[in-house]
Scaffold this active site. Structure first.
Site, PDB file in Angstrom:
ATOM      1  N   HIS A   1       7.161  54.011 -20.590  1.00 21.76           N
ATOM      2  CA  HIS A   1       6.140  55.009 -20.251  1.00 21.76           C
ATOM      3  C   HIS A   1       5.368  55.428 -21.501  1.00 21.76           C
ATOM      4  CE1 HIS A   1       4.544  58.545 -17.956  1.00 21.76           C
ATOM      5  NE2 HIS A   1       4.469  59.050 -19.178  1.00 21.76           N
ATOM      6  N   GLU A   2       6.114  55.814 -22.534  1.00 20.51           N
ATOM      7  CA  GLU A   2       5.448  56.286 -23.753  1.00 20.51           C
ATOM      8  C   GLU A   2       4.699  55.136 -24.439  1.00 20.51           C
ATOM      9  OE1 GLU A   2       5.006  59.293 -24.065  1.00 20.51           O
ATOM     10  OE2 GLU A   2       6.561  59.929 -22.653  1.00 20.51           O
TER      11      GLU A   2
ATOM     12  N   HIS B   1      -2.622  52.721 -24.692  1.00 26.43           N
ATOM     13  CA  HIS B   1      -3.907  53.343 -24.351  1.00 26.43           C
ATOM     14  C   HIS B   1      -4.629  53.780 -25.632  1.00 26.43           C
ATOM     15  CE1 HIS B   1      -5.982  56.408 -21.403  1.00 26.43           C
ATOM     16  NE2 HIS B   1      -6.746  55.367 -21.650  1.00 26.43           N
TER      17      HIS B   1
HETATM   18 ZN   LIG Z   1       3.130  60.559 -19.749  1.00 25.76          ZN
END
Ligand SMILES: [Zn+2]
Length: 684
Positions: free
Chosen positions: A470-471, A477
């Protein structure tokens, strides 16, 4: 040494201009930050003072490139405060909170500057701008307006007061929650108190005791300790005790009572919205989101809520059957749910941490995340042990693009330590931009994994692996950002879009092909058996009724309380919350994710106020987005991955999110994949 130069104000003569961690001291920050704010103000004054009429280049582009020193100092400062803090740094933090907030207000209320931005905005259709430049103009203008630039001078004064008071109240709110969490100690004195707890919970409870100068084991109200305790402890009486303390954080007379603080925050937010001409704070907050208005959020929450309730009852029936089998006849109370759910999970899916964890050594999972990024986006990560970092546990990597150029720097800080706050997060020391020359991003990921003993490999749970991915999705991004202007770079997107790249990246960690390649037994090197992969993925769908009801209930109370006009803020916020949940039919025995008196998303800052729904909103997008790979029949399909990189991971906020999503997917997102993923499409 009074005359020694401040290393923060010298050129950072480090590789990639990383902060000079080796020489900087806490006392360097305050003078450097004050100097950087002074420089930023004079940059802004110079933009405003130009006699030439405003152009995109002489105003917008310069504004976007201004304040770089301040941004870099603040990033270094906030990252250290979060990951490697000290009493001295905390002191600087308290000292600098008000000046930094006041500086931000002064930027957006700079009348001369806003006049130029506003003049450009008026003429935006005739300026012959690129789509990205137009987006920069619109978003920058919106930033000014939403921070009060359009208000009358008297209203601006009041607005600045509101912001200052809100900053004080939200800081107090967070500190009160922390105080309650630290004050509570459930001491587990004997084996009878520890019964049911697996080794890893005992180890954490022992560490918690040691951290507090105690012997034996204690349970505190830290989530990472409390949830496993509620899941495994055989002692129903102790579970009840811990659960009651946990859900009453911030709600009792005394120094850490948050009830009056919540009420005042709500009143001030109502006034803030009213100054902007909105009927409620929810209307003001949602005006700058993908959802745009309350009706869109409400539709999503209502849809999910009515499907989650029957899913929850199906789970309850399974729990109750097992409970009765064990001789119990009571109703399931909120402090029982996790315990019995774990028993069902163990029996139905035969999952045991001791069996799972050896397949997930941290180092291999980091390699897995890098490998997925390489197969999707053609980027390669290579460790650079010589780069300056702020703690020996931090690993630094260069990220090279398809052409072999270094396109980003990634710092990975995976282990828990007393100087680090809890949780997991992505942040950056520098953001990608091409405005004023090419700048490559420096991105960090922080996790809080328990470090193994020296010489031993750190083993992760399946949930930990999901957090890691997730991180890293947030990290990509930031790292893959390819835009012209910093304001639109990386994760600077609308808040109901920001969890898309992170939640989407989680999908690859449960792909059987990825697990077979990377999840190898730490001892034998054997790949994880297919049957275990299947059990892991099936087991993840169990419990979604419980999770969805608790989450959605909190999202509903958030929307309800922030939708109130300022003159209707209730005297008793606790009673208001209970009434909303009653009206919505929250089933017994479940509870909610957060109650108002400790709902930090809403009241320890304003980032998620009227915004707790964003995780679910983004999940509609990530489930629908991943289906594009499923439809292509390959989790690394080059065509889909190329569109994903261009339109989602690289685009930042340079394109309106609905439009960039449609460019990736060929259509707007549909809700069904999310409902299916959560198992909410089955008939009730
Ligand atoms: Zn998040």
């Amino acid at each position: 040494m009074a005359d020694a130069p401040n290393p923060l104000l010298q050129p950072w003569a480090t590789p990639y201009e990383l902060p000079p961690f080796a020489t900087l001291q806490p006392e360097h920050f305050a003078p450097a930050l004050h100097e950087a704010m002074r420089q930023h103000r004079s940059e802004l004054d110079a933009i405003a003072a130009q006699s030439a009429p405003a152009t995109f280049e002489n105003t917008l582009a310069r504004l976007d490139a201004s304040g770089r020193l301040l941004a870099r100092l603040e990033s270094a400062f906030h990252n250290l405060c979060a990951s490697e803090t000290s009493a001295a740094l905390q002191q600087v933090q308290r000292e600098m909170a008000v000046p930094l907030a006041a500086h931000s207000s002064a930027v957006y209320m700079h009348a001369g500057l806003f006049a130029r931005v506003d003049a450009l905005h008026e003429r935006r259709a005739r300026l012959d701008l690129t789509p990205e430049q137009l987006r920069l103009l619109e978003q920058t203008h919106r930033d000014f307006v939403r921070a009060g630039a359009r208000l009358t001078p008297a209203a601006q004064l009041r607005y600045a007061e509101l912001m200052e008071r809100l900053a004080t109240l939200t800081t107090q709110f967070g500190q009160n929650v922390l105080a309650d969490e630290n004050a509570f100690r459930l001491s587990l004195a004997s084996e009878a108190d520890l019964v049911g707890l697996p080794d890893f919970v005992r180890a954490s409870a022992q560490q918690a005791a040691t951290d507090r100068g105690l012997s034996g084991c204690v349970i505190t109200l830290s989530r990472s300790l409390l949830v496993p305790f509620l899941t495994f402890s055989e002692r129903r009486d102790l579970r009840e005790q811990a659960w009651r303390a946990w859900t009453r954080r911030g709600e009792h007379a005394g120094a850490s009572d948050n009830r009056a603080i919540v009420r005042e925050i709500l009143q001030l937010r109502g006034e803030q919205a009213a100054l902007h001409g909105f009927a409620s704070y929810a209307d003001y907050a949602l005006d700058n989101t993908m959802a745009r208005d309350q009706a869109a959020v409400q539709r999503l929450l209502d849809n999910v809520w009515q499907r989650a309730l029957p899913a929850l009852e199906r789970e309850r029936a399974q729990l109750q059957a097992l409970m009765r089998e064990a001789g119990g006849s009571d109703d399931i109370e909120p402090w029982d749910w996790r315990y019995w759910a774990e028993k069902v999970r163990q029996r139905t899916y035969a999952l045991d941490d001791a069996e799972i964890k050896p397949y997930f050594p941290l180092e291999r999972m980091v390699t897995a995340a890098f490998d997925c990024a390489e197969r999707l986006f053609g980027v390669r990560f290579a460790e650079r042990a010589d780069l300056p970092v702020y703690h020996p546990d931090v690993k630094a990597y260069e990220m090279r693009d398809r052409d072999g150029r270094v396109a980003g720097i990634f710092l990975h800080d995976n282990f828990a330590r007393p100087s680090k706050r809890s949780g997991a997060w992505m942040s950056s020391l520098r953001q990608q931009t091409r405005n004023g020359g090419e700048v490559i991003p420096i991105v960090l990921n922080n996790n809080n994994f328990a470090k193994a003993a020296p010489g031993e490999p750190t083993l992760l749970s399946f949930d930990d692996v999901r957090t890691l991915f997730h991180e890293f999705g947030h990290g990509l991004h930031g790292l893959l950002s390819s835009v012209g202007y910093e304001r639109l770079s990386g994760t600077n997107v609308l808040r109901d879009f920001v969890e898309l790249p992170s939640q989407l990246f989680e999908h690859w960690m449960s792909e059987p092909a990825v697990l077979r390649r990377h999840a190898r037994h730490v001892g034998s090197g054997e790949p994880i058996p297919d049957a275990l992969i299947e059990r892991l993925n099936v087991a993840r769908r169990f419990g979604q009724g419980f999770e969805t009801v608790r989450y959605t209930a909190s999202a509903l109370t958030d929307m309800a309380v922030h939708a109130l006009p300022r003159d209707r803020v209730p005297d008793d916020v606790v009673a208001f919350e209970a009434a909303v949940l009653r009206e919505r039919g929250l089933p017994p025995g479940v509870g909610v994710n957060h109650r108002f008196t400790h709902f930090q998303h809403l009241f320890a800052g304003s980032g998620y106020a009227a915004g707790y729904y964003v995780y679910l909103w983004a999940e509609v997008l990530d489930a629908d987005a991943y289906d594009a790979f499923v439809e292509a029949g390959d989790p690394f399909d080059a065509g889909v991955a190329g569109r994903l990189q261009r339109h989602i991971y690289a685009a930042g906020d340079s394109v309106e999110p609905g439009a960039t999503y449609a460019a990736f997917r060929g259509r707007a997102a549909q809700i069904e994949p999310m409902l299916k993923k959560r198992g909410l499409l089955q008939p009730g």
